[in-house]
Scaffold this motif. Structure first.
Motif, PDB file in Angstrom:
ATOM      1  N   PRO A   4       0.956  -1.037   0.045  1.00 35.04           N
ATOM      2  CA  PRO A   4       0.074   0.015   0.110  1.00 35.04           C
ATOM      3  C   PRO A   4       0.760   1.461   0.002  1.00 35.04           C
ATOM      4  CG  PRO A   4      -0.238  -1.213   2.108  1.00 35.04           C
ATOM      5  CD  PRO A   4       0.723  -1.939   1.240  1.00 35.04           C
ATOM      6  N   THR A   5       0.071   2.416  -0.352  1.00 40.01           N
ATOM      7  CA  THR A   5       0.853   3.596  -0.824  1.00 40.01           C
ATOM      8  C   THR A   5       1.714   3.971   0.541  1.00 40.01           C
ATOM      9  OG1 THR A   5      -0.736   4.159  -2.235  1.00 40.01           O
ATOM     10  CG2 THR A   5       0.801   5.985  -1.395  1.00 40.01           C
ATOM     11  N   ALA A   6       0.887   3.957   1.689  1.00 45.65           N
ATOM     12  CA  ALA A   6       1.660   4.445   2.841  1.00 45.65           C
ATOM     13  C   ALA A   6       2.735   3.642   3.297  1.00 45.65           C
ATOM     14  CB  ALA A   6       0.609   4.511   3.984  1.00 45.65           C
ATOM     15  N   ARG A   7       2.883   2.458   2.932  1.00 53.24           N
ATOM     16  CA  ARG A   7       3.932   1.637   3.471  1.00 53.24           C
ATOM     17  C   ARG A   7       5.051   2.186   2.480  1.00 53.24           C
ATOM     18  NH1 ARG A   7       3.959  -4.610   2.869  1.00 53.24           N
ATOM     19  NH2 ARG A   7       1.739  -4.360   3.893  1.00 53.24           N
ATOM     20  N   ARG A   8       4.863   2.316   1.257  1.00 51.63           N
ATOM     21  CA  ARG A   8       5.851   2.644   0.208  1.00 51.63           C
ATOM     22  C   ARG A   8       6.836   3.713   0.762  1.00 51.63           C
ATOM     23  NH1 ARG A   8       2.836   2.950  -5.343  1.00 51.63           N
ATOM     24  NH2 ARG A   8       5.010   3.886  -5.833  1.00 51.63           N
ATOM     25  N   LEU A   9       5.866   4.842   1.032  1.00 54.23           N
ATOM     26  CA  LEU A   9       6.329   5.993   1.569  1.00 54.23           C
ATOM     27  C   LEU A   9       7.191   6.003   2.737  1.00 54.23           C
ATOM     28  CD1 LEU A   9       3.720   8.581   0.471  1.00 54.23           C
ATOM     29  CD2 LEU A   9       5.840   7.799  -0.777  1.00 54.23           C
ATOM     30  N   ILE A  10       6.681   5.065   3.631  1.00 57.04           N
ATOM     31  CA  ILE A  10       7.466   4.820   4.846  1.00 57.04           C
ATOM     32  C   ILE A  10       8.848   4.156   4.510  1.00 57.04           C
ATOM     33  CG2 ILE A  10       7.460   3.606   7.029  1.00 57.04           C
ATOM     34  CD1 ILE A  10       4.593   4.441   7.263  1.00 57.04           C
ATOM     35  N   VAL A  11       8.736   3.120   3.722  1.00 62.75           N
ATOM     36  CA  VAL A  11       9.900   2.519   3.378  1.00 62.75           C
ATOM     37  C   VAL A  11      11.128   3.336   2.727  1.00 62.75           C
ATOM     38  CG1 VAL A  11      10.943   0.604   1.740  1.00 62.75           C
ATOM     39  CG2 VAL A  11       8.741  -0.035   3.321  1.00 62.75           C
ATOM     40  N   SER A  12      10.427   4.326   1.836  1.00 64.00           N
ATOM     41  CA  SER A  12      11.302   5.121   1.154  1.00 64.00           C
ATOM     42  C   SER A  12      12.040   5.948   2.143  1.00 64.00           C
ATOM     43  CB  SER A  12      10.312   5.927   0.220  1.00 64.00           C
ATOM     44  OG  SER A  12      11.303   6.883  -0.570  1.00 64.00           O
ATOM     45  N   ARG A  13      11.341   6.517   3.150  1.00 61.64           N
ATOM     46  CA  ARG A  13      11.745   7.556   4.213  1.00 61.64           C
ATOM     47  C   ARG A  13      12.870   6.558   4.900  1.00 61.64           C
ATOM     48  NH1 ARG A  13       6.288  10.065   4.646  1.00 61.64           N
ATOM     49  NH2 ARG A  13       6.807  11.945   3.208  1.00 61.64           N
ATOM     50  N   ILE A  14      12.658   5.294   5.256  1.00 65.88           N
ATOM     51  CA  ILE A  14      13.531   4.725   6.015  1.00 65.88           C
ATOM     52  C   ILE A  14      14.784   4.368   5.152  1.00 65.88           C
ATOM     53  CG2 ILE A  14      14.203   2.242   6.990  1.00 65.88           C
ATOM     54  CD1 ILE A  14      11.152   2.169   7.762  1.00 65.88           C
ATOM     55  N   PHE A  15      14.895   4.296   3.850  1.00 67.97           N
ATOM     56  CA  PHE A  15      15.827   3.969   3.091  1.00 67.97           C
ATOM     57  C   PHE A  15      16.829   5.248   2.959  1.00 67.97           C
ATOM     58  CE2 PHE A  15      14.205  -0.003   0.890  1.00 67.97           C
ATOM     59  CZ  PHE A  15      15.187  -0.843   1.236  1.00 67.97           C
ATOM     60  N   LEU A  16      16.098   6.372   2.924  1.00 74.81           N
ATOM     61  CA  LEU A  16      16.768   7.556   2.882  1.00 74.81           C
ATOM     62  C   LEU A  16      17.331   7.898   4.116  1.00 74.81           C
ATOM     63  CD1 LEU A  16      16.436  10.194   0.951  1.00 74.81           C
ATOM     64  CD2 LEU A  16      14.710  11.216   2.680  1.00 74.81           C
TER      65      LEU A  16
END
Lengths: 84, 661
Positions: B471-483
């Motif tokens: 889901p979108t929310a998880r994708r954005l959270i994963v993206s921030r963790i990688f950042l």
């Protein structure tokens, strides 16, 4: 539709090759003559040095604004421009 | 703030001119305020902190109000960035801390040959505009590997794209964080490691909450700071010296004076004729051979057209037409800095030649000692920390007459820009401005690079390859963790002070060029390119480029023994720079991972080509393999041919439709 598209891509390709030719001239060709060009001095600048420090850069900027215009004209002529 | 309510962006986007106009006015008023405080006797250290603190707070503020939870806002700023502002953001994205602080210094040391960097880092935008960017914009990618995966049908090409992206962007981002630490250390007197992590915070706060949207609007703000900071000192210097405040015009006179001083040094015995011939400012090809000079220009240009953090800036424009004109604006904004850098170099060199060389070593001006005490200016081979240190160093040189000769003087490339305010006798406020500008340049580039890396990991690896149903929310959270993870890894690497990191930046261009350029260009311009062709071509181009870089730098003995490499040649005399027989007979010849001080490191190669131009081998190999393998495999399907046609025509929707909610 297909033949119309072909003429669009043909025009786009020839514009690309013209730009690529100019790019090659200002990136490489003119600087191969740096030694003879340096004998000409304008306002203190040896011309060969000037071309690498400023001349080619000015040409690149001007080329890109001209290219954006020219490609837009092709888009409109061929009816593939984006709707505003 | 008006921008806060308009999270949708309508009001903000309609008022961009006003918002950034007020911002620029506020910045000017802030400079005046600092100048007044300086006159009132506020200490320089406090002024420096105010400069850096205020600008970082502004970037953080923009970063926070631009936060978003929408995928398209996070990855491509909602595709609503007007061409002009995208041009400014690309300028800041592009010009690194090293460009800002070190470029003029390289031109000082290399003279004409340093102009390869000026040419290479501008002319590449022609290739961006005519070959790549508009078509990627039409496709509607979120990342560069996204396009490769769609065009070459599958995750094989995507994975290759991510690998090349990681290889070129990570060293580059480490260098930016390194530069941030150096600037903070020098101007604020912070500990280097502390400064690195403070810089990291500044970078994260801009990019973490708002992704591309936040990075875009902070980069515009950073561009304004960096260009003002670059131009003001040299404009004042030009007005003082030549009476005209246009340094780009007046430094011709400085060059003429440098050339006549160079001749007088030889006449007075302050430099030998051979040494001067190898260092004359306007004489070409005394640092690089002609082949290396043109190879470097080519690699930097093609690399520019392949670096993912640059290409992804053109995904954010509202249309294909805007993407094309945006490349032109980008180059104009970049040009403003790059055509000024040679003026810095010339003024600085004239100052050194006319006030130092040939003078008594007891009469050095104060700025020599200021930078000498940091080890950045050397006289007679030792740091010029004080008059006594200089006297002691020179009296240790046999036969030294106490007059400064050309070969006695050494200067670090960073000093040229940083010392200009002092040389021109300007108040500290200008030096603080330069520090803020250098920081803006380093932070903005680091932001763009980090986002490119984190997006590749979160979008291409996690979402597209591991969990396509996330889901979108998880994708954005994963993206921030990688950042955050990538940022911390980069800061940790920078805090170890890797000695090679600055030279590695030039490698990033060759890696990007050899690994990505053939697949991107042929993908659009040659319909016959097949999936297998692309994958093998990328692998071969990237492989050859990496092999050349790693072997010449870290395993030179192996290169000589097994890969038929020979010594590079001196560009002036044509003699080999190392005696291969002697070096290969030495006990350390076959060591691996050698230090930069190893006698063979970066001094061997094929056909006398420096390793910073490694793409000269990788690029043709990549094209050739892609061409041959494509012809050996079945032509792409009718659907793929139609897809390429659609990429080529601006009209119509973007091709990659994405669920955005």
């Amino acid at each position: 539709m297909p033949e119309q598209h072909d003429s669009y891509w043909a025009k786009t390709s020839s514009l690309m090759y013209v730009m690529l030719g100019l790019w090659f001239f200002f990136s490489f060709a003119v600087h191969m003559f740096v030694v003879p060009l340096n004998k000409i001095v304008i306002l203190g600048f040896p011309l060969g040095f000037y071309m690498a420090a400023q001349g080619s850069l000015i040409a690149f900027v001007a080329m890109l604004f001209w290219f954006a215009k020219a490609q837009d004209r092709i888009d409109v002529e061929e009816g593939v421009a984006e709707e505003e | 703030m008006a921008t806060q309510e308009s999270a949708g962006g309508g009001d903000f986007l309609n008022n961009l001119g006003r918002v950034y106009g007020i911002y620029t006015g506020g910045f000017a008023a802030f400079i005046v305020l600092i100048a007044i405080l300086e006159q009132l006797g506020v200490p320089n250290r406090v002024l420096g902190y105010m400069f850096v603190g205020f600008t970082i707070l502004v970037y953080a503020f923009i970063g926070i109000i631009s936060r978003t939870m929408q995928v398209s806002e996070y990855y491509v700023a909602g595709r609503r960035v007007p061409a002009f502002y995208n041009g400014m953001a690309t300028g800041a994205d592009w010009m690194s801390g090293a460009s800002f602080v070190g470029m003029a210094g390289s031109l000082f040391l290399l003279g004409y040959d340093g102009l390869a960097f000026v040419l290479g880092w501008t002319g590449g935008y022609v290739l961006v505009a005519i070959l790549v960017a508009p078509f990627l914009r039409k496709f509607g990618a979120y990342t560069v590997p996204d396009f490769l995966a769609a065009r070459y049908e599958g995750n094989g090409a995507r994975l290759m794209g991510v690998i090349v992206l990681m290889a070129c962007s990570f060293t580059y981002v480490v260098a930016q964080i390194f530069a941030t630490g150096l600037i903070a250390q020098r101007f604020l007197g912070m500990d280097f490691v502390v400064a690195v992590y403070v810089g990291l915070l500044g970078i994260l706060v801009c990019s973490m909450l708002g992704g591309m949207r936040a990075v875009t609007w902070t980069q515009v703000a950073q561009y304004i700071v960096l260009i003002v900071a670059y131009l003001i000192p040299v404009v004042i210097l030009s007005a003082k010296k030549f009476g005209i405040p246009i340094p780009q015009l007046t430094y011709g006179q400085a060059i003429a004076q440098i050339t006549s001083l160079e001749q007088s040094f030889v006449a007075q015995g302050l430099a030998s004729a051979e040494a001067m011939a190898a260092r004359a400012h306007v004489t070409p090809f005394n640092s690089y051979s002609p082949a290396n000079y043109f190879a470097l220009i080519l690699c930097l240009m093609v690399g520019t057209a392949s670096l993912p953090h640059v290409l992804m800036r053109y995904f954010t424009t509202p249309s294909v037409k805007e993407a094309r004109i945006s490349v032109a604006w980008s180059l104009l904004f970049i040009f403003l800095l790059y055509f000024t850098a040679p003026a810095y170099a010339a003024f600085s060199k004239l100052e050194v030649y006319s006030t130092l060389i040939g003078k008594n070593i007891a009469d050095m001006p104060q700025w020599v000692y200021n930078w000498g005490s940091l080890g950045l200016v050397t006289i007679c081979g030792k740091a010029a920390a004080s008059a006594e240190a200089v006297r002691a160093a020179c009296s240790a040189v046999a036969g030294h007459a106490g007059i400064l000769r050309l070969q006695d003087f050494g200067i670090n490339t960073d000093v040229v820009v940083l010392s200009t305010p002092e040389i021109a006798g300007l108040p500290y406020v200008i030096a603080g401005l330069v520090a803020a500008g250098g920081l803006a340049a380093a932070l903005s580039t680091a932001d763009g690079l980090l986002l490119a890396i984190a997006n590749a990991l979160s979008h291409d690896i996690y979402y597209k390859m591991i969990d396509p149903n996330a889901p979108t929310a998880r994708r954005l959270i994963v993206s921030r963790i990688f950042l955050v993870l990538v940022a911390v890894a980069a800061a940790w690497t920078a805090s170890q002070r890797p000695a090679d990191i600055l030279s590695m930046v030039a490698w990033a261009f060759s890696i990007a060029a050899a690994g990505l350029f053939p697949a991107l260009v042929l993908g659009v311009w040659w319909k016959r390119t097949t999936k297998q062709g692309a994958i093998w071509g990328m692998l071969a181009g990237f492989g050859v480029c990496m092999l050349y870089l790693v072997v010449t730098r870290y395993f030179p003995g192996f290169g000589v023994k097994f890969l038929a490499m020979s010594s590079l040649l001196n560009p002036v005399t044509g003699a080999p720079v190392v005696d291969l027989n002697a070096a290969m007979a030495a006990p350390n010849a076959m060591q691996g991972w050698v230090a930069a001080s190893h006698p063979l490191a970066s001094k061997v190669g094929w056909f006398n080509i420096n390793n910073i131009s490694a793409a000269l081998f990788g690029l043709p190999v990549g094209f050739l393999v892609m061409y041959v393998v494509s012809l050996m495999t079945p032509a792409p399907s009718k659907e793929m041919q139609d897809f390429i046609d659609a990429c080529r025509r601006p009209k119509g929707q973007t091709l990659m439709e994405e669920k955005t909610a």
